[in-house]
Design an enzyme around this catalytic site. Sequence first.
Site: not given
Ligand SMILES: Cc1cc2nc3c(=O)[nH]c(=O)nc-3n(C[C@H](O)[C@H](O)[C@H](O)COP(=O)(O)OP(=O)(O)OC[C@H]3O[C@@H](n4cnc5c(N)ncnc54)[C@H](O)[C@@H]3O)c2cc1C
Length: 381
Positions: A133, A131, A248
């Site tokens: 995100s 947990g 990871e």
């Molecule tokens: C299949 C799958 C399984 C997952 N499982 C888990 C889980 O078990 N536990 C958990 O905690 N999370 C999980 N996640 C979540 C995952 O870790 C997040 O989706 C990921 O960290 C991106 O965060 P976000 O979705 O909020 O996107 P954002 O952080 O909002 O990013 C959106 C876009 O903006 C870009 N961006 C953001 N910040 C910057 C920056 N500073 N510079 C340049 N570009 C940037 C990103 O690269 C991306 O392209 C999972 C995700 C997926 C797809």
Amino acid sequence: MSIDQFKYSRIPPEAEALRVEVRAFLAEALKDYPAVRRADSWMGFDAEFSRRLGAKGWVGMALPKRHGGGEASPFARYVVIEELLAAGAPVSAHWFADRQSGPQILHYGTDAQKERHLPAICRGEQFFCIGMSEPNSGSDLASIKTRARREGDKWVVNGQKVWTTNAHRSHYMIALVRTGENSKRQEGLSQFIIDLSLPGITIRPIKDLTGAEHFNEVFFDELVLDADALIGTEGQGWGQVTAELAFERSGPERFLSSIALLHTLIDAVGRSPDALQSKEIGRFAARLVTLRNMSLAVTAQLAAGNNPAWEASVVKDLGAVFEQEIPEVAQLLCELPPTVQGGSDHAQVLAYLTQMAPSFSLRGGTREILRGIIARGLGLR
Ligand SMILES: Cc1cc2nc3c(=O)[nH]c(=O)nc-3n(C[C@H](O)[C@H](O)[C@H](O)COP(=O)(O)OP(=O)(O)OC[C@H]3O[C@@H](n4cnc5c(N)ncnc54)[C@H](O)[C@@H]3O)c2cc1C
């Protein structure tokens, strides 16, 4: 720091010797397992299969014997994981416990936490999810808002996690939660082992592009935790989480997600590939070997007790590019259209992995974030 950090590391012969037994077990256990389910790889959930692996000593196998593990080397674990993924075995039930939660509990847990969790993890009976995100806090993890406040000798948690893989079928979550206010956002964070059967928790699955339910929204509403749910040191959650991320990001799961498609592609192309098919499949094979060597180099660093954070990010970034290109190139190499239902094994695996591929460069840290970490590691920013 430089690219020289990737020192060639061979799997020692005693670890390599395990491969024959693991392959024989999988050939028997998965003899009727369909190709499209093999494409699910480490997203495939089968609690009974995890228990069978636990009985073989292949879950938590690097943990100490006194906690139920096998004290195997990280390379022996690498061999087992690699064989499981190459065969497309359904390993998701125990995956996070084996890769992250078990080592973390060993490292930071109290004796009571080790006793409660590690033997059951090693038997393949206790499943964990991660947990981290939250809505609006993915890449910017330090901005999480889920909060735990102290009340007497209890903690009371309120907030929400999202994208939590397997929350709906895990026993526990290791959650990153805010426990204090500090001028630096990375301070005042702590980790808790949350029993997901407690009142005050609502878990709602989210469908992915294929219609499957792997990840979830998880809501905490006045969730009451005992004091010993805290793992590690209060306020040190950020350091604990960042150390965990190297585990990871560097394993074979970070470049083998599309391997089932490479297998069906080679079968579909047959014994007389044309020049383009030969060239592209040969390029994939060469990249696979390179990624594997890089991942083994990171494993050697982890085994030596280092924290190869940027090197692990290189493996994950290049691995995701590789995993995403396989479905793309496979479409060009064969005239078979992908089919969600019916059709050949290859057509179904192609459809499944084409739908899954966009997530490969999001989960576990997005491409842009990984490249930032790599740039910092190389002294470029
Ligand atoms: C299949 C799958 C399984 C997952 N499982 C888990 C889980 O078990 N536990 C958990 O905690 N999370 C999980 N996640 C979540 C995952 O870790 C997040 O989706 C990921 O960290 C991106 O965060 P976000 O979705 O909020 O996107 P954002 O952080 O909002 O990013 C959106 C876009 O903006 C870009 N961006 C953001 N910040 C910057 C920056 N500073 N510079 C340049 N570009 C940037 C990103 O690269 C991306 O392209 C999972 C995700 C997926 C797809």
